[in-house]
Design a protein around this motif. Structure first.
Motif, PDB file in Angstrom:
ATOM      1  N   CYS A  10       0.840  -1.142   0.145  1.00 51.21           N
ATOM      2  CA  CYS A  10      -0.032   0.000   0.154  1.00 51.21           C
ATOM      3  C   CYS A  10       0.875   1.335  -0.040  1.00 51.21           C
ATOM      4  O   CYS A  10       1.855   1.199   0.837  1.00 51.21           O
ATOM      5  CB  CYS A  10      -0.981   0.089   1.327  1.00 51.21           C
ATOM      6  SG  CYS A  10      -2.192   1.280   1.214  1.00 51.21           S
ATOM      7  N   VAL A  11       0.469   2.197  -0.824  1.00 55.13           N
ATOM      8  CA  VAL A  11       1.296   3.244  -0.964  1.00 55.13           C
ATOM      9  C   VAL A  11       0.581   4.528  -0.199  1.00 55.13           C
ATOM     10  O   VAL A  11       1.096   5.549   0.274  1.00 55.13           O
ATOM     11  CB  VAL A  11       0.917   3.953  -2.643  1.00 55.13           C
ATOM     12  CG1 VAL A  11      -0.111   4.361  -2.860  1.00 55.13           C
ATOM     13  CG2 VAL A  11       2.153   4.924  -2.702  1.00 55.13           C
ATOM     14  N   VAL A  12      -0.580   4.412   0.477  1.00 50.70           N
ATOM     15  CA  VAL A  12      -1.281   5.333   1.272  1.00 50.70           C
ATOM     16  C   VAL A  12      -0.446   6.060   2.378  1.00 50.70           C
ATOM     17  O   VAL A  12      -0.345   7.179   2.525  1.00 50.70           O
ATOM     18  CB  VAL A  12      -2.642   4.751   1.787  1.00 50.70           C
ATOM     19  CG1 VAL A  12      -3.350   5.886   2.804  1.00 50.70           C
ATOM     20  CG2 VAL A  12      -3.677   4.364   0.764  1.00 50.70           C
ATOM     21  N   PRO A  13       0.337   5.424   3.415  1.00 49.45           N
ATOM     22  CA  PRO A  13       1.090   6.030   4.202  1.00 49.45           C
ATOM     23  C   PRO A  13       2.025   7.089   3.632  1.00 49.45           C
ATOM     24  O   PRO A  13       2.411   7.898   4.244  1.00 49.45           O
ATOM     25  CB  PRO A  13       1.924   4.755   5.063  1.00 49.45           C
ATOM     26  CG  PRO A  13       1.136   3.707   4.760  1.00 49.45           C
ATOM     27  CD  PRO A  13       0.391   4.003   3.404  1.00 49.45           C
ATOM     28  N   TYR A  14       2.562   6.872   2.553  1.00 50.42           N
ATOM     29  CA  TYR A  14       3.467   7.847   1.754  1.00 50.42           C
ATOM     30  C   TYR A  14       2.742   9.071   1.038  1.00 50.42           C
ATOM     31  O   TYR A  14       3.372   9.923   0.722  1.00 50.42           O
ATOM     32  CB  TYR A  14       4.398   7.021   0.765  1.00 50.42           C
ATOM     33  CG  TYR A  14       4.932   5.622   1.317  1.00 50.42           C
ATOM     34  CD1 TYR A  14       6.063   5.725   2.090  1.00 50.42           C
ATOM     35  CD2 TYR A  14       4.064   4.521   1.001  1.00 50.42           C
ATOM     36  CE1 TYR A  14       6.631   4.682   2.684  1.00 50.42           C
ATOM     37  CE2 TYR A  14       4.822   3.267   1.509  1.00 50.42           C
ATOM     38  CZ  TYR A  14       5.821   3.250   2.151  1.00 50.42           C
ATOM     39  OH  TYR A  14       6.335   2.300   2.830  1.00 50.42           O
ATOM     40  N   THR A  15       1.500   8.838   0.888  1.00 52.17           N
ATOM     41  CA  THR A  15       0.933   9.739  -0.060  1.00 52.17           C
ATOM     42  C   THR A  15      -0.120  10.643   0.898  1.00 52.17           C
ATOM     43  O   THR A  15      -0.590  11.735   0.788  1.00 52.17           O
ATOM     44  CB  THR A  15      -0.003   9.248  -1.070  1.00 52.17           C
ATOM     45  OG1 THR A  15      -1.048   8.189  -0.689  1.00 52.17           O
ATOM     46  CG2 THR A  15       0.765   8.470  -2.174  1.00 52.17           C
ATOM     47  N   ARG A  16      -0.826   9.986   2.043  1.00 51.52           N
ATOM     48  CA  ARG A  16      -1.622  10.741   3.033  1.00 51.52           C
ATOM     49  C   ARG A  16      -0.954  10.891   4.552  1.00 51.52           C
ATOM     50  O   ARG A  16      -1.511  11.756   5.191  1.00 51.52           O
ATOM     51  CB  ARG A  16      -2.743   9.885   3.228  1.00 51.52           C
ATOM     52  CG  ARG A  16      -3.910   9.998   1.963  1.00 51.52           C
ATOM     53  CD  ARG A  16      -5.090   9.548   2.286  1.00 51.52           C
ATOM     54  NE  ARG A  16      -6.113   9.813   1.130  1.00 51.52           N
ATOM     55  CZ  ARG A  16      -7.055  10.814   1.221  1.00 51.52           C
ATOM     56  NH1 ARG A  16      -7.020  11.597   2.395  1.00 51.52           N
ATOM     57  NH2 ARG A  16      -7.780  10.960   0.196  1.00 51.52           N
ATOM     58  N   GLY A  17       0.215  10.609   4.627  1.00 54.22           N
ATOM     59  CA  GLY A  17       0.894  10.436   5.858  1.00 54.22           C
ATOM     60  C   GLY A  17       0.621   9.675   7.056  1.00 54.22           C
ATOM     61  O   GLY A  17      -0.300   8.749   6.603  1.00 54.22           O
ATOM     62  N   GLU A  18       1.226   9.707   8.337  1.00 59.49           N
ATOM     63  CA  GLU A  18       0.861   9.136   9.277  1.00 59.49           C
ATOM     64  C   GLU A  18      -0.461   9.272   9.881  1.00 59.49           C
ATOM     65  O   GLU A  18      -1.080  10.345   9.570  1.00 59.49           O
ATOM     66  CB  GLU A  18       1.805   9.561  10.370  1.00 59.49           C
ATOM     67  CG  GLU A  18       3.360   8.926  10.050  1.00 59.49           C
ATOM     68  CD  GLU A  18       3.595   7.571  10.556  1.00 59.49           C
ATOM     69  OE1 GLU A  18       2.976   7.023  11.519  1.00 59.49           O
ATOM     70  OE2 GLU A  18       4.129   6.924   9.523  1.00 59.49           O
TER      71      GLU A  18
ATOM     72  N   LEU B 266     -15.268   8.742   8.427  1.00 59.12           N
ATOM     73  CA  LEU B 266     -14.143   8.006   7.346  1.00 59.12           C
ATOM     74  C   LEU B 266     -12.891   8.184   7.959  1.00 59.12           C
ATOM     75  O   LEU B 266     -12.364   9.087   8.909  1.00 59.12           O
ATOM     76  CB  LEU B 266     -14.318   9.156   6.346  1.00 59.12           C
ATOM     77  CG  LEU B 266     -15.363   9.154   5.418  1.00 59.12           C
ATOM     78  CD1 LEU B 266     -15.318  10.255   4.383  1.00 59.12           C
ATOM     79  CD2 LEU B 266     -15.945   7.953   4.956  1.00 59.12           C
ATOM     80  N   GLY B 267     -12.005   7.395   7.647  1.00 59.06           N
ATOM     81  CA  GLY B 267     -10.586   7.170   7.982  1.00 59.06           C
ATOM     82  C   GLY B 267      -9.950   6.116   7.339  1.00 59.06           C
ATOM     83  O   GLY B 267     -10.738   5.150   6.783  1.00 59.06           O
ATOM     84  N   GLN B 268      -8.908   6.041   6.878  1.00 62.92           N
ATOM     85  CA  GLN B 268      -8.157   5.166   6.344  1.00 62.92           C
ATOM     86  C   GLN B 268      -8.167   3.906   7.262  1.00 62.92           C
ATOM     87  O   GLN B 268      -8.112   2.797   6.679  1.00 62.92           O
ATOM     88  CB  GLN B 268      -6.540   5.662   6.055  1.00 62.92           C
ATOM     89  CG  GLN B 268      -6.436   6.688   5.163  1.00 62.92           C
ATOM     90  CD  GLN B 268      -6.954   6.268   3.817  1.00 62.92           C
ATOM     91  OE1 GLN B 268      -7.570   7.487   3.257  1.00 62.92           O
ATOM     92  NE2 GLN B 268      -6.902   5.238   3.112  1.00 62.92           N
ATOM     93  N   ASN B 269      -7.894   3.967   8.385  1.00 59.61           N
ATOM     94  CA  ASN B 269      -8.124   2.815   9.497  1.00 59.61           C
ATOM     95  C   ASN B 269      -8.964   3.646  10.584  1.00 59.61           C
ATOM     96  O   ASN B 269      -8.573   3.928  11.425  1.00 59.61           O
ATOM     97  CB  ASN B 269      -6.931   2.371  10.006  1.00 59.61           C
ATOM     98  CG  ASN B 269      -6.032   1.411   8.910  1.00 59.61           C
ATOM     99  OD1 ASN B 269      -6.747   0.522   8.035  1.00 59.61           O
ATOM    100  ND2 ASN B 269      -4.962   1.899   8.796  1.00 59.61           N
ATOM    101  N   VAL B 270     -10.306   3.787  10.141  1.00 60.52           N
ATOM    102  CA  VAL B 270     -11.211   4.539  11.171  1.00 60.52           C
ATOM    103  C   VAL B 270     -11.249   4.091  12.621  1.00 60.52           C
ATOM    104  O   VAL B 270     -11.383   4.839  13.522  1.00 60.52           O
ATOM    105  CB  VAL B 270     -12.530   4.563  10.568  1.00 60.52           C
ATOM    106  CG1 VAL B 270     -13.341   3.102  10.697  1.00 60.52           C
ATOM    107  CG2 VAL B 270     -13.392   5.605  11.125  1.00 60.52           C
TER     108      VAL B 270
END
Length: 429
Positions: free
Chosen positions: A151-159, A186-190
Motif C-alpha cells: 500500500c502506498v497510502v502512508p506515503y501519500t496521506r502521511g501518518e 471516514l478514515g483510512q483505518n477508522v
C-alpha cells in the motif's frame, strides 16, 4: 475519502471566490482532478485525462488546471514535467490551501505545488458543509501508520492523525441541524481513532458513544476498519448501540496466512475469523463485506484456494476485489515471484463469481421479510421509483412518494437481484 475531499474542495472554492461546479468542462474556469494512487490504472488515467483537457487551455489560456489527491502527493514535480500546462499540484492534506495556491499562481505566473502533511490544519480551515442530503460523511482521521507492504497510502496521506473530539462533534451537530440523519465516519483505518484530551482518552468506541448522543443522528456508519484494531470493546458496542448499522466492512485481503504475513497485515486467518464469529454473536443480523487482493507476489494456487475457502466460511455479503498491481516505493513491488497477468485475471474472475453468488444468496434470504429502509432519493436506474438502504447496507428500489426521501420506512422485500432488491412499502395506522 476522495468523495469527501472532493466535496470539501467545492466548499473551499465556493467560499473563496464563489466558484460553482459545472458538469461541462468547456464552461470551466478551473479544472481539478482529485486522484487516487491505490491502483496503477487510476494513476495512469490521470495523465490521460490531463491530455484531454489540455486543448481547453490552448483555446482559453486563462483556464487553470490542478491535480490533487494521492497521485499528486506521490508524483509531485513529475506531473509538472510530464504536463507543464498544469497550474496547481496539491495533496490530500492541503486542499484548504487551494485559494492561496490559486493566488500565488496568478501572482507568480508559474505552477504552484504543495504536497505537505500539515496534520489537522486542513480541518481547522475547511468551511462548514452545506447540504440538502439526509446522509453525510465526516472524516475523523487522516493518514495511515500500518505500512502494509502493498500500500502506498502512508506515503501519500502521511501518518495517522486523529481529529479532536470537539471538532468532530461540532461538525456532526452542524450537519444534523441541516437535516442530516445518517452519518458515515471516514478514515483510512477508522477504528484506529485515538485522541487524548485533558480529562480523558477518546478511542473509536468512545467517539461512537458521543456521536450516538447527538440529537438528530439516527444511523451511524464507518469505513474503513482494520482487523488489527477491531477491539473487543468495538464488538461489544454492537450489543448496546442501536444506531450502529447492521453492516461491517472489514478488509481481509487474503485467506492465506503466508500471504497475510507477506502483506504485513498484522493478523492471521484464525484471528480474522474470531472477529467475525464474535461480531455475529454480538449481533446476529450483522452483514460482513471485505476487500481482496488476488495475485499478490508469491501467491500460489493453494494460497488462492485458501481465500476461496475463507469466502465460503464467512459468507461475505458483497465485497471489493482487485488484482495486485505494484505501487512504486512499496516493499511488495520488490518481492520476487510476481504472478503472471493471465493467472491474476483468472483468479479474479473466479473470486468475483464466488462473491457474486454469495451476495445473491444473501439477498434471496431477505425476500419476504420486513426491514427498515433509510430512503436516500430517486432510483438511479428508474427515476419513477425510490431507492434506499437497509441497515445491513442493501440497496432497495420501490414505488413510493418523494415525500418519503430522508425518512426511514418499513419495506417488505419482494425480489432479489444480484446487486439490489425490490421491495414494497408497508403502511400501518
Amino acid at each position: 475519502m476522495n468523495e469527501y475531499d472532493s466535496d470539501k474542495i467545492v466548499d473551499v472554492l465556493r467560499e473563496y471566490d464563489g466558484y460553482e461546479k459545472t458538469s461541462d468542462a468547456k464552461e470551466a474556469d478551473l479544472i481539478l482532478f482529485n486522484t487516487c494512487s491505490v491502483r496503477e490504472k487510476a494513476q495512469e488515467k490521470v495523465f490521460s485525462d490531463l491530455g484531454r483537457v489540455r486543448r481547453l487551455k490552448e483555446v482559453n489560456p486563462n483556464v487553470r488546471i490542478g491535480v490533487g489527491g494521492c497521485v499528486a502527493s506521490q508524483e509531485g514535480n513529475v506531473i509538472i514535467s510530464r504536463a507543464p500546462y498544469v497550474d496547481l499540484i496539491f495533496g490530500p492534506q492541503t486542499i484548504h490551501r487551494l485559494p492561496a495556491l490559486l493566488a500565488a499562481r496568478e501572482k507568480k505566473g508559474k505552477p504552484q505545488l504543495d504536497i505537505s502533511f500539515p496534520e489537522v490544519e486542513k480541518f481547522d480551515n475547511l468551511p462548514i458543509s452545506l447540504t440538502t442530503s439526509q446522509s453525510a460523511m465526516v472524516s475523523i482521521m487522516e493518514g495511515c501508520s500500518k505500512y502494509c507492504s502493498f500500500c502506498v497510502v502512508p506515503y501519500t496521506r502521511g501518518e495517522e492523525i486523529s481529529r479532536p473530539l470537539e471538532d468532530v462533534l461540532v461538525e456532526v451537530a452542524t450537519l444534523t441541524t441541516q437535516g442530516v440523519k445518517e452519518i458515515t465516519l471516514l478514515g483510512q483505518n477508522v477504528n484506529a481513532y485515538f485522541y487524548e484530551q485533558k480529562d480523558e482518552t477518546i478511542d473509536f468506541v468512545t467517539l461512537l458513544e458521543y456521536i450516538s448522543e447527538v440529537p438528530g443522528v439516527e444511523r451511524i456508519k464507518y469505513t474503513t476498519s482494520h482487523p488489527k484494531e477491531f477491539s473487543d470493546r468495538l464488538i461489544a458496542s454492537y450489543r448496546t448501540m442501536d444506531k450502529l448499522v447492521d453492516h461491517v466492512h472489514l478488509p481481509v485481503q487474503s485467506g492465506s496466512d503466508k500471504i497475510l504475513e507477506s502483506m504485513k497485515r498484522g493478523y492471521t486467518r484464525i484471528q480474522y475469523l474470531k472477529i467475525i464469529k464474535d461480531l455475529k454473536a454480538a449481533r446476529s443480523s450483522v452483514s460482513i463485506s471485505s476487500d481482496f487482493i488476488v495475485g499478490f507476489p508469491g501467491e500460489t494456487e493453494a494460497d488462492f484456494e485458501e481465500t476461496i475457502s475463507l469466502v465460503d466460511e464467512v459468507n461475505f455479503d458483497g465485497s471489493f476485489s482487485f488484482m495486485y498491481s505494484p505501487r512504486p516505493g512499496t516493499p511488495a513491488a520488490a518481492l520476487p515471484n510476481h504472478v503472471p497477468l493471465n493467472v491474476k485475471k483468472d483468479r479474479l474472475a473466479r473470486l468475483q463469481a464466488k462473491l457474486s453468488k454469495n451476495a445473491l444468496r444473501y439477498n434471496q434470504l431477505m425476500v419476504g421479510n420486513e426491514y427498515e429502509v433509510f430512503v436516500e432519493g430517486l432510483s438511479k436506474k428508474d427515476s419513477s421509483k425510490l431507492s434506499g438502504r437497509t441497515s445491513n447496507n442493501k440497496v432497495v428500489n420501490f414505488d413510493g412518494q418523494e415525500r418519503l426521501i430522508g425518512h426511514t420506512v418499513n419495506i417488505r422485500m419482494i425480489e432479489a437481484l444480484p446487486n439490489s432488491l425490490r421491495g414494497e412499502v408497508i403502511t400501518r395506522d
